[in-house]
Structures are given as C-alpha cells and as structure tokens.
Motif scaffolding. Structure first.
Motif, PDB file in Angstrom:
ATOM      1  N   TYR A 156      48.430  34.087  29.810  1.00  0.00           N
ATOM      2  CA  TYR A 156      49.263  33.705  30.822  1.00  0.00           C
ATOM      3  C   TYR A 156      48.492  32.427  31.724  1.00  0.00           C
ATOM      4  N   SER A 157      48.819  32.381  33.297  1.00  0.00           N
ATOM      5  CA  SER A 157      48.918  31.395  33.998  1.00  0.00           C
ATOM      6  C   SER A 157      48.468  31.546  35.108  1.00  0.00           C
ATOM      7  N   PHE A 158      47.712  31.740  36.261  1.00  0.00           N
ATOM      8  CA  PHE A 158      47.272  33.253  37.148  1.00  0.00           C
ATOM      9  C   PHE A 158      47.595  31.483  38.509  1.00  0.00           C
ATOM     10  N   TYR A 159      48.467  31.493  39.501  1.00  0.00           N
ATOM     11  CA  TYR A 159      48.967  30.642  40.724  1.00  0.00           C
ATOM     12  C   TYR A 159      48.733  31.747  42.087  1.00  0.00           C
ATOM     13  N   PHE A 160      47.767  30.583  42.428  1.00  0.00           N
ATOM     14  CA  PHE A 160      47.746  31.507  43.764  1.00  0.00           C
ATOM     15  C   PHE A 160      47.600  30.063  44.709  1.00  0.00           C
ATOM     16  N   ASN A 161      48.892  30.943  46.123  1.00  0.00           N
ATOM     17  CA  ASN A 161      49.379  29.980  46.794  1.00  0.00           C
ATOM     18  C   ASN A 161      49.974  28.894  46.182  1.00  0.00           C
ATOM     19  N   GLY A 162      50.637  28.853  44.701  1.00  0.00           N
ATOM     20  CA  GLY A 162      51.732  27.599  44.643  1.00  0.00           C
ATOM     21  C   GLY A 162      49.923  26.811  43.267  1.00  0.00           C
ATOM     22  N   ASN A 163      49.169  27.298  43.757  1.00  0.00           N
ATOM     23  CA  ASN A 163      48.089  26.048  42.954  1.00  0.00           C
ATOM     24  C   ASN A 163      47.444  27.031  41.675  1.00  0.00           C
ATOM     25  N   LEU A 164      47.569  26.217  40.593  1.00  0.00           N
ATOM     26  CA  LEU A 164      46.579  26.755  39.224  1.00  0.00           C
ATOM     27  C   LEU A 164      45.271  27.586  38.998  1.00  0.00           C
ATOM     28  N   SER A 165      44.831  28.752  39.464  1.00  0.00           N
ATOM     29  CA  SER A 165      43.900  29.387  39.923  1.00  0.00           C
ATOM     30  C   SER A 165      43.140  29.372  38.322  1.00  0.00           C
ATOM     31  N   HIS A 166      43.496  29.824  37.500  1.00  0.00           N
ATOM     32  CA  HIS A 166      42.991  30.522  36.267  1.00  0.00           C
ATOM     33  C   HIS A 166      44.182  30.801  35.275  1.00  0.00           C
ATOM     34  N   CYS A 167      43.455  30.195  33.820  1.00  0.00           N
ATOM     35  CA  CYS A 167      44.386  31.256  32.837  1.00  0.00           C
ATOM     36  C   CYS A 167      43.516  32.139  31.974  1.00  0.00           C
ATOM     37  N   GLY A 168      44.161  32.391  30.827  1.00  0.00           N
ATOM     38  CA  GLY A 168      43.396  33.414  29.691  1.00  0.00           C
ATOM     39  C   GLY A 168      44.306  34.536  29.256  1.00  0.00           C
ATOM     40  N   VAL A 169      43.908  35.372  28.441  1.00  0.00           N
ATOM     41  CA  VAL A 169      44.581  36.397  27.755  1.00  0.00           C
ATOM     42  C   VAL A 169      44.233  37.188  28.258  1.00  0.00           C
ATOM     43  N   ASN A 170      45.329  38.048  28.234  1.00  0.00           N
ATOM     44  CA  ASN A 170      45.197  39.891  28.951  1.00  0.00           C
ATOM     45  C   ASN A 170      45.321  40.798  27.476  1.00  0.00           C
ATOM     46  N   SER A 171      44.334  41.867  27.470  1.00  0.00           N
ATOM     47  CA  SER A 171      44.688  42.554  26.600  1.00  0.00           C
ATOM     48  C   SER A 171      45.452  43.981  26.707  1.00  0.00           C
ATOM     49  N   PHE A 172      45.723  44.604  25.999  1.00  0.00           N
ATOM     50  CA  PHE A 172      46.128  45.796  27.370  1.00  0.00           C
ATOM     51  C   PHE A 172      46.501  46.851  25.801  1.00  0.00           C
ATOM     52  N   GLN A 173      45.646  48.237  26.262  1.00  0.00           N
ATOM     53  CA  GLN A 173      45.275  49.215  25.510  1.00  0.00           C
ATOM     54  C   GLN A 173      45.897  50.055  25.595  1.00  0.00           C
ATOM     55  N   LEU A 174      47.406  50.752  25.106  1.00  0.00           N
ATOM     56  CA  LEU A 174      48.252  52.272  24.787  1.00  0.00           C
ATOM     57  C   LEU A 174      48.065  52.820  24.119  1.00  0.00           C
ATOM     58  N   VAL A 175      48.416  54.134  24.793  1.00  0.00           N
ATOM     59  CA  VAL A 175      48.745  55.602  24.077  1.00  0.00           C
ATOM     60  C   VAL A 175      50.364  56.048  24.588  1.00  0.00           C
TER      61      VAL A 175
END
Length: 152
Positions: free
Chosen positions: A112-131
């Motif tokens: 993902y890339s995270f934007y706050f008020n139109g500006n790139l804040s940070h990026c990374g990877v989410n990992s969801f563990q689901l059951v």
C-alpha cells in the motif's frame, strides 16, 4: 417457444445463484470491506470485521536503523480513525491482493501507499491473518510495515 422459455429460466437461475455466491465471504472481500469502512470512518463496521482481542502491530525502522515493533490495541486504532477531522482527507491505496487460503485460515497481504491530505505519508505492506468462524471470515491479527523510503 417452450424450449426458449426453459433456457431463459435456466440462465436466470444460474445468474441468481451466482449472485448469492458473491465472494462476500472470501478473505479478499473482507479486506476490501475493511478498507471501505476505514475510508468511511465507519467504526461500527470496522469492529465487526475482527474478533475480540485482535492483535495489531507495526514494523518500522527507527532513527538509529533498528527494527522497531509496535503493538497497539484494536480499540485504540478504531478511536484514532473516528478522531480524524472531517476536513482531513486520507487514503490507503492498495496495490494488489495476495491471498493464501488453507481451510479455516487465510493470509491476505496488500502492499500500500498511504496519503494524508493528498500527500504521500508512507508506504508498506499489510498482512491480515483471518480465521473462518462458521462461514464468516474475521481478522485475528493485523501487522503492517511502514516506511518513507522507496515508495514508488
């Protein structure tokens, strides 16, 4: 004419059956719904996607270059989403979905890339563990990485 009506009825039944089996009960659908609720700041829905006691963690690199693991309470995350001012804009752009499913367990990773008020804040990877609980997927663990480097 009778054959045409039978064929039309069969096609209609197949279409209706396909709609009832919409992938709303898939791991990918749960994560997509999670982010729709996240962007809408719908805290009630966000709560409904997880089990009680869900674990929430983030991995980052601190100023000295050390790996830092931060744990947080999911209810605190929900409160922080609710407290974002209405005049602020935020968007977590997901670049793809990688889903591994094995019976009652699934892992969904989303760069993902995270934007706050139109500006790139940070990026990374989410990992969801689901059951899967009685046909319904729930988040039991969520970890992400956060960086400001190499956010292409």
């Amino acid at each position: 004419m009778k054959k045409i009506i039978i064929v039309l009825l069969l096609i209609t039944n197949i279409a209706v059956f396909a709609q009832t089996n919409e992938p709303s009960e898939t791991p990918e659908r749960l994560v997509k719904d999670f982010f729709e609720a996240f962007h809408a700041q719908d805290t009630v829905k966000l709560k409904s996607f997880s089990v009680e006691g869900v674990k929430l963690e983030s991995v980052s690199i601190d100023a000295e270059g050390n790996t830092k693991l931060t744990s947080d309470d999911y209810s605190k995350f929900i409160k922080s989403i609710a407290s974002i001012p209405s005049e602020a804009t935020f968007e977590e752009k997901l670049h793809e979905f990688r889903v591994e499913r094995n019976g009652l367990l699934a892992t969904v990773t989303t760069p993902y890339s995270f934007y706050f008020n139109g500006n790139l804040s940070h990026c990374g990877v989410n990992s969801f563990q689901l059951v899967n609980f009685q046909g319904e997927w729930k988040i039991v663990y969520l970890i992400d990485t956060r960086t400001k480097k190499d956010c292409d």
